[in-house]
Motif scaffolding. Structure first.
Motif, PDB file in Angstrom:
ATOM      1  N   ARG A 108      28.664  49.732  43.970  1.00  0.00           N
ATOM      2  CA  ARG A 108      27.316  49.751  44.567  1.00  0.00           C
ATOM      3  C   ARG A 108      26.236  49.706  43.491  1.00  0.00           C
ATOM      4  O   ARG A 108      25.281  48.935  43.578  1.00  0.00           O
ATOM      5  CB  ARG A 108      27.163  51.012  45.420  1.00  0.00           C
ATOM      6  CG  ARG A 108      25.789  51.168  46.073  1.00  0.00           C
ATOM      7  CD  ARG A 108      25.815  52.303  47.084  1.00  0.00           C
ATOM      8  NE  ARG A 108      26.050  53.580  46.445  1.00  0.00           N
ATOM      9  CZ  ARG A 108      25.096  54.439  46.107  1.00  0.00           C
ATOM     10  NH1 ARG A 108      23.817  54.139  46.333  1.00  0.00           N
ATOM     11  NH2 ARG A 108      25.378  55.604  45.556  1.00  0.00           N
ATOM     12  N   LEU A 109      26.397  50.540  42.475  1.00  0.00           N
ATOM     13  CA  LEU A 109      25.410  50.571  41.392  1.00  0.00           C
ATOM     14  C   LEU A 109      25.385  49.254  40.625  1.00  0.00           C
ATOM     15  O   LEU A 109      24.318  48.785  40.210  1.00  0.00           O
ATOM     16  CB  LEU A 109      25.712  51.726  40.440  1.00  0.00           C
ATOM     17  CG  LEU A 109      25.504  53.140  40.989  1.00  0.00           C
ATOM     18  CD1 LEU A 109      25.991  54.171  39.983  1.00  0.00           C
ATOM     19  CD2 LEU A 109      24.043  53.386  41.337  1.00  0.00           C
ATOM     20  N   MET A 110      26.552  48.652  40.433  1.00  0.00           N
ATOM     21  CA  MET A 110      26.614  47.402  39.676  1.00  0.00           C
ATOM     22  C   MET A 110      25.894  46.288  40.414  1.00  0.00           C
ATOM     23  O   MET A 110      25.187  45.471  39.807  1.00  0.00           O
ATOM     24  CB  MET A 110      28.077  47.024  39.426  1.00  0.00           C
ATOM     25  CG  MET A 110      28.255  45.893  38.424  1.00  0.00           C
ATOM     26  SD  MET A 110      27.684  46.340  36.762  1.00  0.00           S
ATOM     27  CE  MET A 110      28.990  47.480  36.262  1.00  0.00           C
ATOM     28  N   ARG A 111      26.061  46.222  41.732  1.00  0.00           N
ATOM     29  CA  ARG A 111      25.346  45.205  42.516  1.00  0.00           C
ATOM     30  C   ARG A 111      23.837  45.357  42.340  1.00  0.00           C
ATOM     31  O   ARG A 111      23.128  44.394  42.089  1.00  0.00           O
ATOM     32  CB  ARG A 111      25.707  45.315  44.007  1.00  0.00           C
ATOM     33  CG  ARG A 111      27.100  44.852  44.367  1.00  0.00           C
ATOM     34  CD  ARG A 111      27.244  44.614  45.868  1.00  0.00           C
ATOM     35  NE  ARG A 111      26.839  45.771  46.653  1.00  0.00           N
ATOM     36  CZ  ARG A 111      27.667  46.734  47.032  1.00  0.00           C
ATOM     37  NH1 ARG A 111      28.945  46.693  46.679  1.00  0.00           N
ATOM     38  NH2 ARG A 111      27.240  47.746  47.768  1.00  0.00           N
ATOM     39  N   GLU A 112      23.357  46.583  42.510  1.00  0.00           N
ATOM     40  CA  GLU A 112      21.917  46.812  42.392  1.00  0.00           C
ATOM     41  C   GLU A 112      21.430  46.547  40.970  1.00  0.00           C
ATOM     42  O   GLU A 112      20.336  46.002  40.765  1.00  0.00           O
ATOM     43  CB  GLU A 112      21.598  48.251  42.816  1.00  0.00           C
ATOM     44  CG  GLU A 112      21.853  48.517  44.289  1.00  0.00           C
ATOM     45  CD  GLU A 112      21.599  49.959  44.694  1.00  0.00           C
ATOM     46  OE1 GLU A 112      21.704  50.259  45.894  1.00  0.00           O
ATOM     47  OE2 GLU A 112      21.303  50.794  43.808  1.00  0.00           O
TER      48      GLU A 112
END
Length: 434
Positions: A108-112
């Motif tokens: 999730r953090l990597m996408r953002e």
């Protein structure tokens, strides 16, 4: 009869009231919130032509689970302009996940994170408005914690510095950064409306009782049972049952989008709320950003022990940069927009250049700031009906979304470059040869 249909009917009959509360309830919500919403509802929503300097940003990721418990994560992001220009970002990460929670958090953090990098490049290419799928404010308030994956324990540091840098550069160049949330579960508007009404209801009470009631309301989300119990003890001190009913409404899970839809106010938008980040959760601690730098560093050392051991003497320098990044986050204006009668409300977050005047003790802005007006015009101009609430973001999603065929192609490319066989894990076994 289809299998299990008889059991479904039994469950529907048994939980009829529960279903009615979630699916229906428009009448009750309209009666309670209709007048409150009309106080802050604006029907003037202008629509304008959108030019090529508006970019929509979205991302996706998927992983290849390999034999031996490893994972190859491939993350992609795109910033797509109205004119069709693309900013593309792709990142590959390989690791051994220890548990599914940390793996999903990293994804999730990597996408953002890639969205922020794509948005920053769009700004550098001359964008005037950058639309991001999701809430800007929610990204500021992620819980700070280590990710229990070797090599990624301190990824939150990189995430925060990049996000703050993106917002800072955009505001410096007068670029409107806009978060668009179609399916928002937020309750910030509902809470502010209830607080406005509560202040009116307790205005005539003794100052000490009034402050106690307001204090209990501040605890209603975290400790609803204790707050309601504390309020019951104050009913003999002149606190009305209307206040108690207000507290009960505050404990309801109905989000902002539900109460706006139920009120049936028609096309328009809510008066924006101004939100600022003053503290963030760090595991079991709270980082109050006005605290001393030394205290904040001490708390971060306790929250990121593996990162501290990994970085050694450079930990304090990196943690200090993250603290400064957190403090540099701009205020965010939040509004809900209904672009067509009967359509679902869309939550819109816009980064502000600075703090603006608000109405009295509330967080409602006195007027709509220029940067929000710019963002709202773009959103209205890109609307094409309930199924196409933002044609640019929908097209960005279409172009960036990974498919089964895409991941298999990536798998083959990885093997070709490495000149070796990469076998899927047993749970997802497929054979491809370089």
């Amino acid at each position: 009869m289809p299998r299990f249909a008889d059991l479904l009917v039994e469950e529907v009959r048994r939980k009829r009231e529960e279903l009615a509360r979630v699916i229906g309830g428009e009448g009750d919500l309209r009666n309670y919130y209709g007048e409150l919403l009309r106080r802050v509802w604006l029907s003037d929503l202008s629509q304008d032509k959108v030019d090529g300097r508006v970019y929509g940003v979205d991302s996706s990721c998927d992983d290849i689970d390999v034999v031996g418990g490893g994972s190859i994560l491939i993350s992609r992001a795109i910033a797509l302009s109205v004119g069709g220009n693309e900013v593309r970002k792709l990142r590959l990460d390989a690791f051994f996940p220890r548990d599914i929670r940390d793996q999903e958090e990293l994804k999730r953090l990597m996408r953002e994170h890639l969205e922020h990098l794509a948005g920053l490049e769009a700004v550098e290419r001359g964008a005037e408005t950058v639309l991001i799928d999701g809430s800007l404010y929610a990204r500021m308030t992620h819980v700070l914690r280590e990710i229990n994956i070797d090599g990624y324990e301190d990824f939150m540091f990189e995430y925060i510095e990049t996000y703050a840098g993106f917002l800072r550069e955009a505001l410096k160049r007068n670029v409107a950064v806009v978060g668009v949330s179609k399916d928002s579960r937020s309750t910030v508007l509902k809470e502010e409306l209830l607080m406005l009404k509560l202040r009116e209801l307790v205005a005539s009470l003794e100052p000490s009782v009034r402050e106690t009631v307001l204090g209990l309301f501040g605890e209603i989300k975290r400790r609803p049972r204790e707050a309601l119990e504390g309020l019951r003890h104050l009913l003999k001190s002149g606190v009305s049952m209307e206040v108690y009913e207000l507290f009960r409404n505050a404990t309801s899970g109905a989000p902002d989008s539900k109460i706006i839809f139920s009120a049936g106010l028609g096309r328009g938008l809510s008066l924006p709320l101004q939100l600022s980040i003053e503290k963030v959760s760090a595991r079991v601690f709270e980082l109050v950003l006005s605290d001393s730098h030394e205290k904040l560093l001490g708390l971060l050392e306790r929250v990121f022990p593996a990162t501290r051991d990994k970085l050694g003497d450079s930990f304090q320098e990196k943690a200090s940069r993250m603290i400064e990044a957190l403090k540099s986050y701009p205020p965010i204006a939040v509004t809900y927009v209904v672009l067509e009668q009967g359509d679902d409300p869309i939550r819109v977050d816009v980064a502000l250049k600075g703090k603006y005047p608000t109405r009295g003790e509330s967080h409602f802005l006195e007027a709509i700031p220029e940067e929000m007006l710019k963002g709202l015009k773009s959103i209205a101009g890109l609307y094409a009906g309930p199924r196409s609430y933002n044609v640019l973001l929908l097209e960005a999603d279409k172009r960036v979304r990974t498919t089964h065929d895409t991941m298999e192609m990536y798998h083959r490319l990885i093997m070709q470059e490495l000149k070796t066989l990469v076998m899927h894990s047993r749970s997802d076994r497929r054979f491809f040869y370089p």
